[in-house]
Design a protein around this motif. Structure first.
Motif, mmCIF file in Angstrom:
data_model
loop_
_atom_site.group_PDB
_atom_site.id
_atom_site.type_symbol
_atom_site.label_atom_id
_atom_site.label_comp_id
_atom_site.label_asym_id
_atom_site.label_seq_id
_atom_site.Cartn_x
_atom_site.Cartn_y
_atom_site.Cartn_z
ATOM 1 N N PRO A 1 -0.005 -9.928 15.954
ATOM 2 C CA PRO A 1 -0.491 -8.686 16.557
ATOM 3 C C PRO A 1 -1.161 -7.790 15.530
ATOM 4 C CG PRO A 1 1.896 -8.624 16.290
ATOM 5 C CD PRO A 1 1.460 -9.986 15.870
ATOM 6 N N SER A 2 -1.865 -6.789 16.015
ATOM 7 C CA SER A 2 -2.567 -5.864 15.139
ATOM 8 C C SER A 2 -1.596 -5.254 14.120
ATOM 9 C CB SER A 2 -3.185 -4.763 16.010
ATOM 10 O OG SER A 2 -3.917 -3.910 15.202
ATOM 11 N N GLY A 3 -2.027 -5.225 12.854
ATOM 12 C CA GLY A 3 -1.215 -4.592 11.817
ATOM 13 C C GLY A 3 -0.178 -5.507 11.192
ATOM 14 N N CYS A 4 -0.164 -6.816 11.539
ATOM 15 C CA CYS A 4 0.890 -7.704 11.026
ATOM 16 C C CYS A 4 0.616 -8.195 9.606
ATOM 17 C CB CYS A 4 1.081 -8.899 11.958
ATOM 18 S SG CYS A 4 -0.303 -10.054 11.909
ATOM 19 N N GLY A 5 -0.596 -7.950 9.090
ATOM 20 C CA GLY A 5 -0.882 -8.310 7.704
ATOM 21 C C GLY A 5 -1.792 -9.513 7.546
ATOM 22 N N LYS A 6 -2.356 -10.018 8.646
ATOM 23 C CA LYS A 6 -3.178 -11.233 8.542
ATOM 24 C C LYS A 6 -4.494 -10.970 7.800
ATOM 25 C CE LYS A 6 -4.415 -10.727 13.451
ATOM 26 N NZ LYS A 6 -3.922 -9.330 13.552
ATOM 27 N N THR A 7 -5.144 -9.824 8.080
ATOM 28 C CA THR A 7 -6.409 -9.537 7.387
ATOM 29 C C THR A 7 -6.161 -9.306 5.901
ATOM 30 O OG1 THR A 7 -7.404 -8.629 9.379
ATOM 31 C CG2 THR A 7 -8.384 -7.953 7.302
ATOM 32 N N THR A 8 -5.082 -8.607 5.572
ATOM 33 C CA THR A 8 -4.767 -8.384 4.152
ATOM 34 C C THR A 8 -4.544 -9.730 3.457
ATOM 35 O OG1 THR A 8 -3.774 -6.272 4.747
ATOM 36 C CG2 THR A 8 -3.229 -7.146 2.571
ATOM 37 N N PHE B 1 0.889 -1.165 0.000
ATOM 38 C CA PHE B 1 0.000 0.000 0.000
ATOM 39 C C PHE B 1 0.926 1.213 0.000
ATOM 40 C CE2 PHE B 1 -2.681 -3.173 2.259
ATOM 41 C CZ PHE B 1 -3.739 -3.208 1.367
ATOM 42 N N ALA C 1 2.347 -4.398 3.356
ATOM 43 C CA ALA C 1 1.468 -4.979 4.371
ATOM 44 C C ALA C 1 1.696 -6.482 4.479
ATOM 45 C CB ALA C 1 0.012 -4.695 4.047
ATOM 46 N N GLU D 1 -11.676 -12.767 12.363
ATOM 47 C CA GLU D 1 -11.962 -12.480 13.777
ATOM 48 C C GLU D 1 -13.467 -12.595 14.067
ATOM 49 O OE1 GLU D 1 -9.588 -10.633 16.142
ATOM 50 O OE2 GLU D 1 -7.999 -10.070 14.762
ATOM 51 N N LYS E 1 4.201 1.181 2.017
ATOM 52 C CA LYS E 1 4.095 0.172 3.076
ATOM 53 C C LYS E 1 3.868 -1.217 2.480
ATOM 54 C CE LYS E 1 2.275 -1.222 7.272
ATOM 55 N NZ LYS E 1 3.327 -1.278 8.183
HETATM 56 P P1 ATP Z 1 -5.704 -5.990 12.630
HETATM 57 O O1 ATP Z 1 -5.766 -7.181 13.532
HETATM 58 O O2 ATP Z 1 -5.533 -4.694 13.362
HETATM 59 O O3 ATP Z 1 -6.787 -5.956 11.588
HETATM 60 P P2 ATP Z 1 -3.915 -7.137 10.693
HETATM 61 O O4 ATP Z 1 -2.812 -7.996 11.196
HETATM 62 O O5 ATP Z 1 -5.089 -7.826 10.157
HETATM 63 O O6 ATP Z 1 -4.328 -6.116 11.818
HETATM 64 P P3 ATP Z 1 -3.836 -5.684 8.225
HETATM 65 O O7 ATP Z 1 -5.213 -5.139 8.401
HETATM 66 O O8 ATP Z 1 -3.638 -6.743 7.211
HETATM 67 O O9 ATP Z 1 -3.260 -6.188 9.607
HETATM 68 O O10 ATP Z 1 -2.851 -4.452 7.913
HETATM 69 C C1 ATP Z 1 -1.457 -4.625 7.696
HETATM 70 C C2 ATP Z 1 -0.845 -3.250 7.458
HETATM 71 O O11 ATP Z 1 -1.305 -2.746 6.201
HETATM 72 C C3 ATP Z 1 -1.243 -2.216 8.492
HETATM 73 O O12 ATP Z 1 -0.137 -1.379 8.739
HETATM 74 C C4 ATP Z 1 -2.359 -1.454 7.836
HETATM 75 O O13 ATP Z 1 -2.412 -0.126 8.322
HETATM 76 C C5 ATP Z 1 -1.956 -1.496 6.373
HETATM 77 N N1 ATP Z 1 -3.125 -1.486 5.493
HETATM 78 C C6 ATP Z 1 -4.092 -2.428 5.427
HETATM 79 N N2 ATP Z 1 -5.026 -2.094 4.493
HETATM 80 C C7 ATP Z 1 -4.607 -0.912 3.962
HETATM 81 C C8 ATP Z 1 -5.135 -0.035 2.935
HETATM 82 N N3 ATP Z 1 -6.259 -0.352 2.284
HETATM 83 N N4 ATP Z 1 -4.457 1.078 2.664
HETATM 84 C C9 ATP Z 1 -3.304 1.387 3.315
HETATM 85 N N5 ATP Z 1 -2.752 0.613 4.274
HETATM 86 C C10 ATP Z 1 -3.390 -0.522 4.597
#
Ligand code: ATP
Length: 381
Positions: free
Chosen positions: A54-61, A30, A35, A176, A33
């Motif tokens: 942890p939050s922000g580690c990229g699992k949801t992406t 992104f 992700a 989640e 960044k």
């Molecule tokens: P959470 O548990 O908080 O959802 P996560 O592990 O699922 O966290 P992601 O949501 O995959 O993490 O995000 C990974 C990184 O990519 C984060 O730094 C997030 O801010 C960034 N990110 C995710 N989606 C986007 C987007 N559409 N545009 C810009 N940055 C993004």
């Protein structure tokens, strides 16, 4: 508990072609960044697989790239031997269950479950049969004509599960899904999800930041941090054989004593020295370390025994150190006991039916070297 597909003649959804998922060197950027960074991962057919971190580690992406809500910047994704990297979400045989249920409030439970089948133009009789199977599967028989808004959070999540599973996807993706529920309901739903997974036999990919949840349900877990996949293993192996200090501290509590590798005995077996505690011994550890590497020796709290100082001698297999009790917290099944000796902090779980200890007691803490694991230490910032 009687959930569906148990009556003779019913097919498990998973008896059809189930999903094997392969991510090959997948990245998602992104802007500046990254992700998700060079993730290569194979998820077995019919497996309950969790992405944990942890939050922000990229699992949801990562999950969104499996569902088609997001596309990789590079790398490829294969579902059941068919490349789906650029296939739109509505053309993939996967469905996602979200934390917020995303049910249609103006429809009944049965109408919600039937929605996707109606869109596919199935005839009324087949829709009725399949909706009935799903009501059995998620134990919502009797609730078919109520509005989802009148149900508890756990029941609404079961409607969302039924609505996804009725379409017989090759894989069910869960983002989640229990996050909005209170602890007791979440634990109950973990059992329900595991049973449903067993019944339907398809691949489940589950995203969570909760280690206990991942342990309770998963066949295997992938631990992520800063977009990278650090380790993929069974819950037991992640707990006992963490690939590095981060995984060790993220998955359950532990004592972590700093030291170095003094000799590589064989790959995965090391002579180590822990200067803070004066311990020198041999133990198993993460593969690929070399002489002089900084390590943490990881010991889980259930492996640590405490004795009155001076009453126990450590031998060939047992190592330990004298330490003073810092705090004792009653946890029901055990006392969470923290002991200190200088920089060394020891965490022991003393069974609550054992002799009690109290803050200030001078004890000897020891453990079998078999229960100690050497992992590469975090790099200093
Ligand atoms: P959470 O548990 O908080 O959802 P996560 O592990 O699922 O966290 P992601 O949501 O995959 O993490 O995000 C990974 C990184 O990519 C984060 O730094 C997030 O801010 C960034 N990110 C995710 N989606 C986007 C987007 N559409 N545009 C810009 N940055 C993004």
């Amino acid at each position: 508990m009687n959930i569906g597909f148990t009556t003779p003649g019913h097919e498990r959804i998973g008896d059809g072609p189930a999903a094997g998922i392969l991510l090959d060197d997948v990245c998602r950027d992104f802007g500046d960044k990254q992700a998700v960074s060079h993730v290569t991962l194979e998820i077995n057919k019919g497996e309950f697989f969790s992405l944990l971190g942890p939050s922000g580690c990229g699992k949801t992406t990562t999950l969104r790239m499996l569902s088609g809500l997001e596309y990789p910047t590079s790398g490829s994704i294969t579902l059941d031997n068919e490349e789906i990297t650029d296939v739109p979400a509505n053309k993939r045989s996967v469905h996602t269950v979200f934390q917020n249920y995303a049910l249609f409030p103006h429809m009944t439970v049965a109408e919600n479950i039937a929605y996707g089948l109606k869109n596919r133009g199935l005839d009324k009789k087949e829709i009725r049969v399949r909706v009935g199977e799903m009501l059995d599967l998620v134990e919502l028989r009797g609730q078919e004509n109520v509005s989802p808004g009148s149900l508890s959070g756990g029941m609404q999540q079961r409607v969302a599960l039924a609505r996804a599973l009725v379409l017989k996807p090759k894989a069910l993706l869960l983002d989640e899904p229990l996050g909005a529920l209170d602890l007791r309901l979440r634990q109950h739903m973990q059992t329900v999800l595991r049973q449903i997974h067993r019944e339907v036999g398809i691949t489940f990919v589950y995203v969570t930041h909760d280690q206990g949840e991942a342990f309770a349900m998963s066949d295997r877990i992938g631990v992520m941090r800063s977009g990278k996949l650090l380790q993929v293993a069974t819950p037991e192996d992640l707990y006992r054989k963490p690939v590095n200090e981060f995984v060790a501290q993220f998955l359950g509590s532990s004592t972590r004593l700093g030291g170095i590798v003094t000799e590589v005995v064989s790959n995965g077996r090391y002579a180590i020295k822990l200067p803070g505690s004066g311990i020198e011994c041999e133990c198993a550890g993460a593969a690929g370390m070399g002489e002089g590497d900084r390590i943490v020796a990881v010991i889980r709290p259930e492996s640590i025994r405490v004795h009155t100082a001076g009453t126990a001698e450590d031998g060939k297999d047992m190592v330990g150190l004298d330490a003073a009790v810092d705090s004792v917290t009653f946890m029901g099944s055990h006392y969470r006991t923290i002991l200190r000796n200088g920089e060394s902090v020891i965490l022991a779980h003393i069974p609550s039916n054992a002799a009690p200890v109290k803050a200030g007691d001078n004890l000897h803490a020891s453990w079998n070297v078999r229960d100690m694991w050497a992992a590469p230490a975090e790099k200093e910032a």
